[in-house]
Write a protein that holds these residues in place. Structure first.
Motif, PDB file in Angstrom:
ATOM      1  N   TYR A   1     -16.151  32.511  45.908  1.00  0.00           N
ATOM      2  CA  TYR A   1     -17.148  31.763  46.685  1.00  0.00           C
ATOM      3  C   TYR A   1     -18.288  31.417  45.725  1.00  0.00           C
ATOM      4  CZ  TYR A   1     -14.851  33.325  50.986  1.00  0.00           C
ATOM      5  OH  TYR A   1     -13.955  33.548  51.980  1.00  0.00           O
TER       6      TYR A   1
ATOM      7  N   LYS B   1     -19.199  35.124  44.485  1.00  0.00           N
ATOM      8  CA  LYS B   1     -18.475  36.301  44.993  1.00  0.00           C
ATOM      9  C   LYS B   1     -16.978  36.109  44.747  1.00  0.00           C
ATOM     10  CE  LYS B   1     -17.256  39.858  47.312  1.00  0.00           C
ATOM     11  NZ  LYS B   1     -17.414  41.171  46.790  1.00  0.00           N
TER      12      LYS B   1
ATOM     13  N   ALA C   1     -13.597  36.870  45.720  1.00  0.00           N
ATOM     14  CA  ALA C   1     -12.964  37.470  46.906  1.00  0.00           C
ATOM     15  C   ALA C   1     -11.512  37.841  46.634  1.00  0.00           C
ATOM     16  CB  ALA C   1     -13.057  36.514  48.086  1.00  0.00           C
TER      17      ALA C   1
ATOM     18  N   GLY D   1     -13.982  43.635  54.109  1.00  0.00           N
ATOM     19  CA  GLY D   1     -14.539  42.932  52.955  1.00  0.00           C
ATOM     20  C   GLY D   1     -13.651  42.959  51.726  1.00  0.00           C
TER      21      GLY D   1
ATOM     22  N   SER E   1     -10.103  35.932  53.174  1.00  0.00           N
ATOM     23  CA  SER E   1     -10.320  34.902  52.137  1.00  0.00           C
ATOM     24  C   SER E   1      -8.972  34.465  51.565  1.00  0.00           C
ATOM     25  CB  SER E   1     -11.198  35.449  51.021  1.00  0.00           C
ATOM     26  OG  SER E   1     -12.406  35.908  51.546  1.00  0.00           O
TER      27      SER E   1
ATOM     28  N   GLN F   1      -8.393  35.101  62.535  1.00  0.00           N
ATOM     29  CA  GLN F   1      -9.047  36.356  62.950  1.00  0.00           C
ATOM     30  C   GLN F   1      -9.836  36.144  64.242  1.00  0.00           C
ATOM     31  OE1 GLN F   1     -11.779  37.952  60.011  1.00  0.00           O
ATOM     32  NE2 GLN F   1     -11.252  40.018  60.594  1.00  0.00           N
TER      33      GLN F   1
ATOM     34  N   GLU G   1      -5.159  39.994  61.782  1.00  0.00           N
ATOM     35  CA  GLU G   1      -5.440  41.005  62.811  1.00  0.00           C
ATOM     36  C   GLU G   1      -5.039  40.501  64.200  1.00  0.00           C
ATOM     37  OE1 GLU G   1      -9.395  42.642  62.297  1.00  0.00           O
ATOM     38  OE2 GLU G   1      -9.312  42.274  60.148  1.00  0.00           O
TER      39      GLU G   1
HETATM   40  N1  LIG Z   1     -18.210  32.004  53.014  1.00  0.00           N
HETATM   41  C1  LIG Z   1     -18.456  33.031  52.210  1.00  0.00           C
HETATM   42  N2  LIG Z   1     -19.353  32.951  51.207  1.00  0.00           N
HETATM   43  C2  LIG Z   1     -19.586  33.979  50.366  1.00  0.00           C
HETATM   44  N3  LIG Z   1     -18.973  35.184  50.461  1.00  0.00           N
HETATM   45  C3  LIG Z   1     -18.077  35.349  51.450  1.00  0.00           C
HETATM   46  C4  LIG Z   1     -17.767  34.292  52.385  1.00  0.00           C
HETATM   47  N4  LIG Z   1     -16.827  34.752  53.248  1.00  0.00           N
HETATM   48  C5  LIG Z   1     -16.565  36.028  52.873  1.00  0.00           C
HETATM   49  N5  LIG Z   1     -17.312  36.379  51.819  1.00  0.00           N
HETATM   50  C6  LIG Z   1     -17.294  37.668  51.097  1.00  0.00           C
HETATM   51  O1  LIG Z   1     -16.008  37.813  50.516  1.00  0.00           O
HETATM   52  C7  LIG Z   1     -15.570  39.167  50.617  1.00  0.00           C
HETATM   53  C8  LIG Z   1     -14.220  39.217  51.310  1.00  0.00           C
HETATM   54  O2  LIG Z   1     -14.410  38.873  52.686  1.00  0.00           O
HETATM   55  P1  LIG Z   1     -13.171  38.735  53.695  1.00  0.00           P
HETATM   56  O3  LIG Z   1     -13.683  38.252  54.999  1.00  0.00           O
HETATM   57  O4  LIG Z   1     -12.108  37.928  53.040  1.00  0.00           O
HETATM   58  O5  LIG Z   1     -12.701  40.267  53.805  1.00  0.00           O
HETATM   59  P2  LIG Z   1     -11.622  40.926  54.789  1.00  0.00           P
HETATM   60  O6  LIG Z   1     -10.760  41.809  53.950  1.00  0.00           O
HETATM   61  O7  LIG Z   1     -10.920  39.878  55.581  1.00  0.00           O
HETATM   62  O8  LIG Z   1     -12.562  41.817  55.738  1.00  0.00           O
HETATM   63  P3  LIG Z   1     -12.297  42.266  57.277  1.00  0.00           P
HETATM   64  O9  LIG Z   1     -11.221  43.293  57.254  1.00  0.00           O
HETATM   65  O10 LIG Z   1     -13.622  42.830  57.674  1.00  0.00           O
HETATM   66  O11 LIG Z   1     -11.935  41.026  58.055  1.00  0.00           O
HETATM   67  C9  LIG Z   1     -16.670  39.919  51.365  1.00  0.00           C
HETATM   68  O12 LIG Z   1     -17.467  40.585  50.412  1.00  0.00           O
HETATM   69  C10 LIG Z   1     -17.465  38.831  52.056  1.00  0.00           C
HETATM   70  O13 LIG Z   1     -18.820  39.216  52.153  1.00  0.00           O
END
Ligand SMILES: Nc1ncnc2c1ncn2[C@@H]1O[C@H](COP(=O)(O)OP(=O)(O)OP(=O)(O)O)[C@@H](O)[C@H]1O
Length: 449
Positions: free
Chosen positions: A136, A145, A147, A168, A173, A212, A291
């Motif tokens: 990101y 970030k 991901a 997270g 992502s 999700q 999920e």
């Molecule tokens: N649009 C965005 N801009 C910047 N950072 C982001 C964005 N979306 C997600 N992130 C960051 O990217 C990382 C991965 O987030 P993601 O939602 O993919 O995790 P996840 O494994 O699906 O989490 P969860 O199990 O809570 O759904 C996190 O640190 C989140 O803060």
């Protein structure tokens, strides 16, 4: 002397000020254009302009040299090679903390499999990701970030791949990248041999997504939603009506006129079931489920699992979940994803064997007998480790090779004659134990690295 950049400027300023003083004393206009050739100012200005170009080129070269941190002379070896952008460099530095991690054998084998597949593509695998990375961009003063950090994965048709990971970790992502919501920063991914960066329009016709968070139109009924998505998957006429009816029945949204109610009036669980039905309509070859069973009651969840299990026979499914029970029931292979990387991969039995290796002995006594329990466990297994302790209840991790279950039972019976045991149990490693162990180890590693 004037070739020295500062001196030519000094000379010019000196001449200007000299003429200005003379001008004010003699009441004339100071230096004029025609005076330039007589006092050498034309040469001074030619030198200043030339030096401006030379300094510009020198500054550009020094800037490029300073970016080539590893080899400052690499720029001179090949001055036309593109240097990484400052943002890219900072991302690479950010990722370097992880690059020292020892890649686990199972994950390395998966990467090798993908590398082999990139050389000799196979139609057996519906989803292939090769070193997929998603970053990101920085926003509002926050740094970029990362991901997803170079994910390599191959999922064949008929497999449900479960992606487990803490909040997270980057699961959503990854899915958003695969479904075209965000572009990968680097690496590549193929769905049914179609490149997601070039052929996404064709990928959509054979792809289903259960996001999700439910993305439904409040005013459209469940049936209308399925008719709409069915048409997008090229279903028509009686085939479409039959597919919609079967889909509604499979997720228990057919009876009592529920199918013809607006989705806005559905409960959370009904919306979730509709989202799953939408993802599966038209028998897509690839389905992503983020999920899917969140917020469902146990009966609806079991019903949904049956639907997914049936659908995976002819589909490749990538499913993210926080329910270990769901992962064990539905997934043929599992990957634990932490901090944008797969930390391990295998079926649930393999993971338990690989990361388990111990039994968990739980024993509850009154508080004054806690020391007795500790002594008892030490006798049973000298290398046992206390992992939990609260108000008389203690848990110990015991290496499997150190004990035989029968002997533990005998030892407990004997111990009961020395102190009162309220309850006790000996459990094998669960998937949850594996998850916690892998997630904790990786997160701790990342904190300390
Ligand atoms: N649009 C965005 N801009 C910047 N950072 C982001 C964005 N979306 C997600 N992130 C960051 O990217 C990382 C991965 O987030 P993601 O939602 O993919 O995790 P996840 O494994 O699906 O989490 P969860 O199990 O809570 O759904 C996190 O640190 C989140 O803060």
């Amino acid at each position: 002397m004037e070739l020295y950049p500062g001196f030519s400027l000094y000379r010019a300023l000196y001449e200007f000020s000299n003429y200005a003083v003379q001008g004010s004393l003699n009441r004339n206009a100071g230096m004029k254009w025609e005076d330039f050739s007589s006092n050498g100012m034309d040469e001074v200005f030619a030198i200043i302009i030339l030096e401006w170009f030379l300094a510009l080129i020198a500054a550009y070269c020094m800037d490029r040299v300073s970016l080539s941190v590893k080899d400052p002379f690499s720029y001179f070896k090949n001055p036309f090679k593109k240097s990484p952008s400052p943002q890219r460099t900072s991302l690479e530095q950010q990722g370097s903390e992880v690059s020292v991690e020892i890649e686990r054998l199972d994950v390395a084998q998966e990467s090798e499999k993908v590398e082999h597949m990139m050389l000799e593509p196979s139609t057996r695998y519906a989803i292939v990701c090769d070193k997929l990375k998603m970053v990101y961009p920085s926003r509002d003063g926050n740094p970029p970030k990362v991901a997803v950090r170079g994910l390599s994965l191959a999922v064949p048709l008929g497999e449900c791949f479960g992606m487990l990971g803490p909040n997270g970790a980057g699961k959503t992502s990854f899915i958003n990248t695969m479904i075209g919501l965000v572009k990968p920063t680097s690496g590549s991914a193929f769905v049914q041999s179609l490149d997601i960066c070039k052929d996404m329009d064709r990928v959509y016709t054979s792809m289903g997504v259960c996001p999700q968070h439910d993305l439904l139109w409040e005013t459209l009924t469940g049936r209308e939603h399925l008719l709409f998505y069915g048409r997008l998957k090229s279903l028509k006429g009686s085939d479409l009506n039959q597919a919609v009816e079967e889909s509604l029945k499979s997720v228990n949204l057919f009876d009592d006129g529920v199918a013809d109610k607006p989705a806005g009036k559905y409960s959370g669980g009904m919306k979730r079931r509709l989202s799953v039905a939408i993802s599966l309509i038209g028998s897509p070859k690839v389905v992503y489920m983020d999920e899917p069973s969140t917020g469902l009651d146990p009966a609806s969840r079991m019903n949904l699992w049956t639907v997914i299990k049936c659908a995976k026979k002819h589909t490749a499914i990538i499913l993210t979940t926080h329910s270990m029970e769901e992962a064990e029931f539905l997934c043929d292979r599992l990957g634990i994803f932490v901090d944008g990387r797969l930390q391990c991969i295998g079926n649930s039995k393999e993971l338990k064997e690989r990361y388990g290796g111990s039994y968990v002995l739980t024993m509850t006594t009154s508080s004054e007998h806690e020391k007795d329990v500790e002594r008892f466990v030490e006798n049973v297994s000298p290398n046992a480790k206390k992992i939990y302790h609260i108000a008389g209840t203690q848990k110990f991790e015991i290496p499997k090779e150190e004990i035989r279950i029968l002997e533990v039972f005998q030892a407990v019976e004997k111990a009961k004659s020395s102190f009162r045991v309220f309850a006790w149990g000996l459990a094998d490693t669960t998937l949850e134990d594996v998850f916690i162990k892998v997630a904790r180890t990786t997160q701790a590693f990342n904190v300390f690295s």
